[in-house]
Design a protein around this motif. Sequence first.
Motif, mmCIF file in Angstrom:
data_model
loop_
_atom_site.group_PDB
_atom_site.id
_atom_site.type_symbol
_atom_site.label_atom_id
_atom_site.label_comp_id
_atom_site.label_asym_id
_atom_site.label_seq_id
_atom_site.Cartn_x
_atom_site.Cartn_y
_atom_site.Cartn_z
ATOM 1 N N PHE A 1 -9.870 -1.628 11.276
ATOM 2 C CA PHE A 1 -9.856 -1.477 9.818
ATOM 3 C C PHE A 1 -11.211 -0.951 9.329
ATOM 4 O O PHE A 1 -11.801 -1.479 8.395
ATOM 5 C CB PHE A 1 -9.547 -2.812 9.145
ATOM 6 N N ARG B 1 -13.608 -2.447 -4.314
ATOM 7 C CA ARG B 1 -12.188 -2.074 -4.196
ATOM 8 C C ARG B 1 -12.004 -0.641 -4.678
ATOM 9 O O ARG B 1 -12.787 -0.134 -5.481
ATOM 10 C CB ARG B 1 -11.308 -3.041 -4.990
ATOM 11 N N LYS B 2 -10.964 0.000 -4.196
ATOM 12 C CA LYS B 2 -10.762 1.423 -4.472
ATOM 13 C C LYS B 2 -9.429 1.652 -5.169
ATOM 14 O O LYS B 2 -8.466 0.911 -4.963
ATOM 15 C CB LYS B 2 -10.800 2.225 -3.166
ATOM 16 N N GLU C 1 -5.960 -2.853 4.930
ATOM 17 C CA GLU C 1 -6.255 -1.970 3.805
ATOM 18 C C GLU C 1 -5.794 -2.547 2.473
ATOM 19 O O GLU C 1 -6.384 -2.259 1.428
ATOM 20 C CB GLU C 1 -5.598 -0.603 4.039
ATOM 21 N N TRP C 2 -4.758 -3.345 2.474
ATOM 22 C CA TRP C 2 -4.238 -3.932 1.234
ATOM 23 C C TRP C 2 -5.329 -4.686 0.478
ATOM 24 O O TRP C 2 -5.350 -4.684 -0.756
ATOM 25 C CB TRP C 2 -3.072 -4.862 1.576
ATOM 26 N N ARG D 1 0.860 -1.181 0.000
ATOM 27 C CA ARG D 1 0.000 0.000 0.000
ATOM 28 C C ARG D 1 0.890 1.222 0.000
ATOM 29 O O ARG D 1 1.779 1.369 0.824
ATOM 30 C CB ARG D 1 -0.904 -0.015 1.255
ATOM 31 N N SER E 1 -8.402 -3.938 0.165
ATOM 32 C CA SER E 1 -9.444 -3.064 -0.354
ATOM 33 C C SER E 1 -9.010 -2.268 -1.576
ATOM 34 O O SER E 1 -9.804 -1.511 -2.130
ATOM 35 C CB SER E 1 -9.903 -2.081 0.731
ATOM 36 N N ARG E 2 -7.765 -2.436 -2.012
ATOM 37 C CA ARG E 2 -7.249 -1.653 -3.126
ATOM 38 C C ARG E 2 -7.433 -2.383 -4.458
ATOM 39 O O ARG E 2 -7.426 -3.623 -4.514
ATOM 40 C CB ARG E 2 -5.772 -1.327 -2.920
ATOM 41 N N SER F 1 -11.683 -0.002 5.557
ATOM 42 C CA SER F 1 -11.435 -1.017 4.523
ATOM 43 C C SER F 1 -12.260 -2.274 4.785
ATOM 44 O O SER F 1 -11.757 -3.400 4.650
ATOM 45 C CB SER F 1 -9.951 -1.355 4.465
ATOM 46 N N ASN F 2 -13.513 -2.079 5.201
ATOM 47 C CA ASN F 2 -14.473 -3.177 5.376
ATOM 48 C C ASN F 2 -14.024 -4.195 6.420
ATOM 49 O O ASN F 2 -14.354 -5.378 6.342
ATOM 50 C CB ASN F 2 -14.732 -3.875 4.034
#
Length: 826
Positions: free
Chosen positions: A143, A226-227, A151-152, A42, A154-155, A146-147
Amino acid sequence: MRLLDVSAVLDRERDIRQAGPETKVLEQLDDETAKYAILSHRWGTEVDYDEITGLMKMNEQDRDEVRQRDGYRKIIKSCEQAKEDDLRWLWIDTCCIDKRSSAELSEAINSMYRWYHNAQICYVYLNDVDESALPTSQNFIRFGGSNGWPEWFSRGWTLQELIAPTELEFFNKSWVSIGTKQDLTSTLEDITRIPQDVLRDVKALSSTDSWERPSVAQIMSWAADRKTTRVEDRAYSLMGLFGVNMPMLYGEGSKAFQRLQLEIIRATSDHSIFAWNPKRQGTWNLGSVLADDPNCFWGCHDIENVDTNDFGDKLVAYMRQGIPGKVIDRVKLFWLRRRVRPLQLSRWDVTNLGIQVSLPVIHCRGLPQYFFTVVLPCCDRDGNLLTVDLHSRGHSFYERRRVLTWTTIDSVPELRSLRFTYTQNTVKSCHNLRLHDRRVSWHGFTRCGTFPRKIVDNAVTLSSQESTLVILVYANNDVGSRFAVGFGYCLGQVWSCIVCDECPAKQETLSWVDFAKQVHDGLWSSSINQTYLHGGFTLIRNAYLPQTIWDARIVCRNSDSDYSDVMIDIEQCPGCCTGPREKTFMSESHALWLPWMSNKRGSHKLRLDGELARFDFSSGQGIALGDYGDSSGGNFKRCGNVFEEMQKRGIGSTDLAYRPVVSHVSSYKSVSRSRRMRTQNEIAMTSPVEKEQGCVEPAMEPLVLYQPKGLSLSDNEEFELLLKPFSTLLAGKDLVTTVIQCSEFNSDDEGRQMNAGGESALDSSARSADQGTFIPLYIVTRPLAWHKEPPHAKRRKYYKYIREHFYTLANLVLAPISHATSIWFI
């Protein structure tokens, strides 16, 4: 590809003060032959290409600032791990790409999936995980953004970085290994919804048989929610997963995802690309057959392709199951099976006019011919074939924004060549609703609220490019009853539905918001074919409220193409034998007793308090407010007056609750200046209603009214309760609800006081009880309180059943019963 020389980077860092400015740390190599590690992470405060290559050319202060960054520490730690794994080369996206070169950036993005796949190992650095193990359950406190997962996960870019490498190892914040992809497949499947067989062997994505590899919809579902920093990267990050390439055009926005879908269509014949979830987009009316972004595929992880060789047989078998007991045309079935062939289903053409495909088509029952349904060679987890509702316009076909399991089949599908449009319809269409729900309070119901957005001033606007579904919740806490009313907007038409809470006992634990969300989700997934509010009619839809004596009712009228009036009402149930949630759908020849004026009948148009209303002319007969009678023959025939009936029963008609409502009368069109100057009194002129084409009757001449005043029956609760006792005696009768009272009126240009028959208005029987005034115009409607449903066949059957069993029980002779047994007949 450029790769970091692990030894050179570590040697330079070990003796940073002695390293020369020409120390080379990057080399250009071939990813097919080089053995290298690759980093997935990230982004934070990173080190770019210029900084990693020119580090020794910086002054000491700038160099120390770079070396203190988290991104630089990631480079050093990754190099140390690669050296420990006996790998000489390392690739990191932050510093191995010269982003000043658009050509190099485009090459890197198009090659990235291959680079991750060809790497000997991928290191995944989770900078927000402190523990020595990967989290196995969601933690929204740690978290929350990021659900509930690191966070990794969610990307957008990390999806292909998880799937592509054969070997992948996770590291926590302290660079301690916390597991490999092969060991954590079960946990990773829970987090990402990616099947374990894909995580274990990426070759599952490249199977030559489309029905064996994951469907397009399934792969897209992994990317839902995802973002990415740039909108375009949501599409670019998925190219490798589908094996397609396209040029990078940063600045095109959401069009990048449209281009991606078109490239996938050109490369495959996977129909699941049309099976996206319209609820995630929030509207049914944008016109494109393609989704706006990967979020639209959320929940599509169980959609599978059907082998095109078996689709014809499966279609016929499913159709036989859907039409039990009906005679099916065997000839049509034979030709359907023969025509649904793999070659026809697999042949797709993409042009500027649209996407041309061949699919089985079913026309929607009860809807115009331009509404129809196509059957996709895809199924859900239960094996149900999926259908998509479409709307045709000329030679193009617009998706209806709905994906449904096939539950009802009315006819044999027909294989047709279709052209789907893939361009968004940017023309915004709206429809306004004016709500009238005052009557629900008469029975103790109150509006709890609306979902998903608020309603201001009892008006709501449904738009084609915004939320197209609104839920209103009403409840009576004293009796524990609750229901919801849903209004939607689809393809320029408004539809409505009533949903009753059939579990009153759960109302204490299930808030009205949660109930509204359940209704909202249910209506998104339900068929709307029979719930449209067709223009030109006043419509009634009823729904029985369980465990009560009431019906919830919607009465709707489409005034014009821009807005509709909607009344939400509670009425006593006509009989519990109709069953819960049974609805009726009918139109009345006369406007009902509603909170708006009738505009269905009448030969003259005026405005009452600014609202358009149509009036009938009294034609020489005396008409008074409150008269009831028969108007089935076109002319109103008076039988009596409700105020006279009140006096017979000793009810005072002078009570404030029963007094007429006075309205301001104005012309439908502006009155000429010369006519206004003839008198100092206020005047209004009617406009004749245009006759329908082919009508032989002449149009009525305009009437000029002097000192006009509108008088209407009150629409409050007291007057409604007064009318109900007359419902048995006056069922089917019509009621004069509004009259126009004036001092004089004429219908000729000379200004003489004349009635429509040419007689002197002073001698006309249109004179009201108040001497010196006239009532030349009136509105007649049928009160809702006097409305009677037609005979109900089901109710009659129940009554017959009850009578038969009552007589059986009444004549039953009981045998002696032991003292240990008790039987009660109630």
